[in-house]
Design a protein around this motif. Structure first.
Motif, short mmCIF file in Angstrom:
data_model
loop_
_atom_site.label_atom_id
_atom_site.label_comp_id
_atom_site.label_asym_id
_atom_site.label_seq_id
_atom_site.Cartn_x
_atom_site.Cartn_y
_atom_site.Cartn_z
N GLN A 215 11.11 -5.00 2.72
CA GLN A 215 9.66 -4.80 2.68
C GLN A 215 9.34 -3.43 2.06
O GLN A 215 9.93 -2.41 2.43
CB GLN A 215 9.05 -4.87 4.07
N PHE A 216 8.36 -3.44 1.14
CA PHE A 216 7.96 -2.22 0.45
C PHE A 216 6.43 -2.16 0.35
O PHE A 216 5.74 -3.16 0.54
CB PHE A 216 8.58 -2.17 -0.95
N GLU A 217 5.96 -0.96 0.02
CA GLU A 217 4.53 -0.77 -0.23
C GLU A 217 4.38 0.12 -1.46
O GLU A 217 5.08 1.12 -1.61
CB GLU A 217 3.84 -0.12 0.96
N ILE A 218 3.48 -0.29 -2.36
CA ILE A 218 3.14 0.52 -3.52
C ILE A 218 1.62 0.71 -3.50
O ILE A 218 0.87 -0.27 -3.50
CB ILE A 218 3.59 -0.16 -4.83
N ASN A 219 1.20 1.95 -3.45
CA ASN A 219 -0.23 2.26 -3.33
C ASN A 219 -0.90 2.36 -4.69
O ASN A 219 -0.24 2.60 -5.71
CB ASN A 219 -0.43 3.58 -2.59
N PHE A 220 -2.22 2.19 -4.69
CA PHE A 220 -3.04 2.37 -5.88
C PHE A 220 -3.94 3.58 -5.67
O PHE A 220 -4.30 3.92 -4.54
CB PHE A 220 -3.89 1.14 -6.16
N ASN A 221 -4.33 4.22 -6.75
CA ASN A 221 -5.22 5.37 -6.67
C ASN A 221 -6.64 4.93 -6.34
O ASN A 221 -7.02 3.77 -6.54
CB ASN A 221 -5.19 6.15 -7.99
N HIS A 222 -7.44 5.89 -5.86
CA HIS A 222 -8.85 5.59 -5.58
C HIS A 222 -9.57 5.23 -6.87
O HIS A 222 -9.30 5.79 -7.93
CB HIS A 222 -9.53 6.79 -4.92
N HIS A 223 -10.48 4.28 -6.75
CA HIS A 223 -11.13 3.72 -7.93
C HIS A 223 -12.64 3.76 -7.75
O HIS A 223 -13.17 3.36 -6.71
CB HIS A 223 -10.69 2.27 -8.12
N ALA A 224 -13.35 4.21 -8.79
CA ALA A 224 -14.81 4.20 -8.76
C ALA A 224 -15.39 2.84 -9.12
O ALA A 224 -16.54 2.56 -8.84
CB ALA A 224 -15.36 5.26 -9.71
N ASP A 225 -14.57 1.98 -9.73
CA ASP A 225 -14.98 0.63 -10.11
C ASP A 225 -14.37 -0.34 -9.10
O ASP A 225 -13.19 -0.67 -9.18
CB ASP A 225 -14.51 0.32 -11.53
N VAL A 226 -15.19 -0.79 -8.15
CA VAL A 226 -14.68 -1.63 -7.07
C VAL A 226 -14.14 -2.95 -7.61
O VAL A 226 -13.09 -3.44 -7.16
CB VAL A 226 -15.78 -1.89 -6.02
N LEU A 227 -14.83 -3.56 -8.56
CA LEU A 227 -14.37 -4.83 -9.13
C LEU A 227 -13.02 -4.65 -9.80
O LEU A 227 -12.12 -5.48 -9.65
CB LEU A 227 -15.40 -5.37 -10.12
N ARG A 228 -12.87 -3.57 -10.57
CA ARG A 228 -11.59 -3.33 -11.24
C ARG A 228 -10.49 -3.08 -10.21
O ARG A 228 -9.36 -3.53 -10.40
CB ARG A 228 -11.72 -2.13 -12.19
N ALA A 229 -10.80 -2.39 -9.12
CA ALA A 229 -9.80 -2.16 -8.08
C ALA A 229 -9.30 -3.48 -7.48
O ALA A 229 -8.09 -3.66 -7.26
CB ALA A 229 -10.38 -1.27 -6.99
N ALA A 230 -10.23 -4.41 -7.24
CA ALA A 230 -9.82 -5.72 -6.72
C ALA A 230 -9.07 -6.52 -7.78
O ALA A 230 -8.10 -7.22 -7.46
CB ALA A 230 -11.05 -6.48 -6.23
#
Length: 453
Positions: A215-230
């Motif tokens: 099991q692993f986790e890879i994080n994403f940076n904070h995003h100002a574009d919510v749709l793009r983040a999803a």
């Protein structure tokens, strides 16, 4: 019907093809209610036409079940003649994939029917909630954290998953949390995942080994574009799945793949900024009352949101037996990972809330939409979350609907979620998940014969 961003798309296509002259095909992808992609593969010569005019695909694709089959009780695609919806390509989503037998392009698509988006497309449900914030001149800032398992590609003789073997030692992987050695031993597949993310313009952050073997986790940076983040979170699931296949492994994002090991979570960090870019949750070095109001809204809508955060039969196993770090209580607190809604340590006034409840099998668009809807509800009503929880939370809250049927009934009756996410969508979603649950249970497993024959 011309695409409103056709000029922008054509420039994007010209740049892409100039940089990737060997690409001969591209895939169009859209996400359904289950969180799965559907689409088609085309010759690259069609790209410019689709950028200008869009394309057609059946509207019923959004409401098919997990196995891609029509569900009982949903007329879409059955007695309505299965009409097409008009899709537009999403600007900024054209990218390259290299996991197939040749490089290909990939682009996201979203609906527009009679000049309006489809009300049951998950991406547009999230857009509707984001627009409710925009009406107040607010913009959510979000980041997703997604856990996943790697298993052996071959199942055992009973069709069950087998723990992955360490690529460098050949031994079954062990559950050592935050082990740099484990990351190093799996570095070939992890590096390929990161490289595929780079090709798709997905910025990744921290990489960590988690509580489960493989099991692993890879994080994403904070995003100002919510749709793009999803969008990126959905694309990331596809990347991990396809890259794992190349390495002779099977990736899993289901909430509880093995009862004796930790489940897969989808954590979401959210702050909100105003029109000047100021964090509305910050008041100098202290949290603004709006942050606590947002948390109060999450607490009040949590029972109704469970069907979005735990959308499948398996989802609720994550909240029950075996090793679990899934909070299932109506709680919040500062720097407390056992509560449902955590306020992380705020550096330089970066106040935000972390939703730790959803499983990795949740549809990122809908999980985020329900979370933002709850936060907005709390701010508008100026709700009070009560005292924070300062101790570790053990056990489940009996006031929460921890089975799919109860969760869906609670969602259906939620005035707050209906008002913000849309009544038509809520009704269709509840019918959709109820129909899939019924189809799931309409199956006789070998255990029934073992127990009752």
């Amino acid at each position: 019907m011309n695409h409103p961003d056709s000029t922008k798309l054509k420039r994007e296509i010209t740049r892409f093809l100039k940089a990737n002259p060997g690409v001969k095909q591209f895939e169009v992808l859209a996400s359904d209610i289950c969180g799965h992609f559907f689409g088609k593969r085309y010759p690259v010569s069609k790209l410019a036409t689709f950028a200008q005019e869009g394309l057609a695909m059946p509207a019923s694709m959004f409401v098919l079940g997990t196995l891609g089959e029509p569900l009982d009780g949903l007329h879409y695609g059955i007695d309505d003649g299965d009409p097409d919806a008009h899709f537009y390509l999403v600007p900024g989503s054209l990218c390259l994939t290299r996991w197939g037998n040749r490089p290909r392009a990939q682009v996201l698509a979203t609906t527009c029917s009679s000049g309006q988006p489809s009300y049951f497309e998950p991406r547009h449900v999230l857009q509707r909630v984001v627009e409710a914030f925009a009406a107040r001149k607010w913009k959510p800032m979000v980041a997703f954290e997604l856990e996943f398992y790697l298993f052996q590609a071959q199942r055992d003789n009973n069709g069950l998953l087998q723990l992955v073997r360490n690529p460098k030692t050949g031994r079954v992987d062990t559950a050592t949390v935050l082990s740099n050695t484990r990351i190093g031993d799996f570095e070939e597949v992890i590096d390929d995942i990161i490289h595929a993310c780079q090709l798709q313009n997905i910025e990744t952050g921290a990489i960590s080994s988690e509580l489960g073997p493989g099991q692993f986790e890879i994080n994403f940076n904070h995003h100002a574009d919510v749709l793009r983040a999803a969008d990126e979170t959905c694309l990331f699931k596809r990347i991990v799945t396809e890259v794992a296949k190349k390495h002779g492994m099977e990736a899993s994002f289901i909430a509880k793949p093995m009862l004796e090991h930790a489940g897969n979570g989808l954590h979401m960090h959210i702050s909100v900024v105003d029109s000047k870019g100021k964090n509305i949750f910050a008041r100098g070095n202290k949290a603004h009352p709006r942050l606590h109001q947002a948390i109060a809204g999450l607490l009040e809508t949590m029972p109704a949101a469970m069907s979005f955060w735990a959308p499948n039969i398996n989802s609720y196993r994550r909240y029950r037996g075996g090793t679990s770090c899934a909070p299932v209580s109506l709680t919040w607190g500062d720097e407390n990972r056992t509560v449902a809604f955590r306020i992380p340590l705020a550096k330089q006034g970066a106040w935000r809330v972390e939703n730790r409840v959803p499983g990795a099998d949740a549809n990122p668009y809908l999980a985020m939409a329900a979370t933002l809807a709850g936060m907005l509800h709390g701010i508008e009503k100026q709700l009070d979350p009560g005292a924070p929880t300062t101790e570790a939370v053990i056990g489940r809250d009996e006031n929460l609907p921890l089975d799919m049927a109860r969760a869906l009934r609670t969602t259906f009756d939620s005035e707050a979620l209906n008002n913000i996410m849309g009544r038509f969508f809520i009704e269709l979603y509840c019918r959709h998940r109820s129909a899939e649950a019924a189809a799931f249970h309409n199956f006789i497993s070998s255990r029934e014969y073992d127990w009752y024959l």
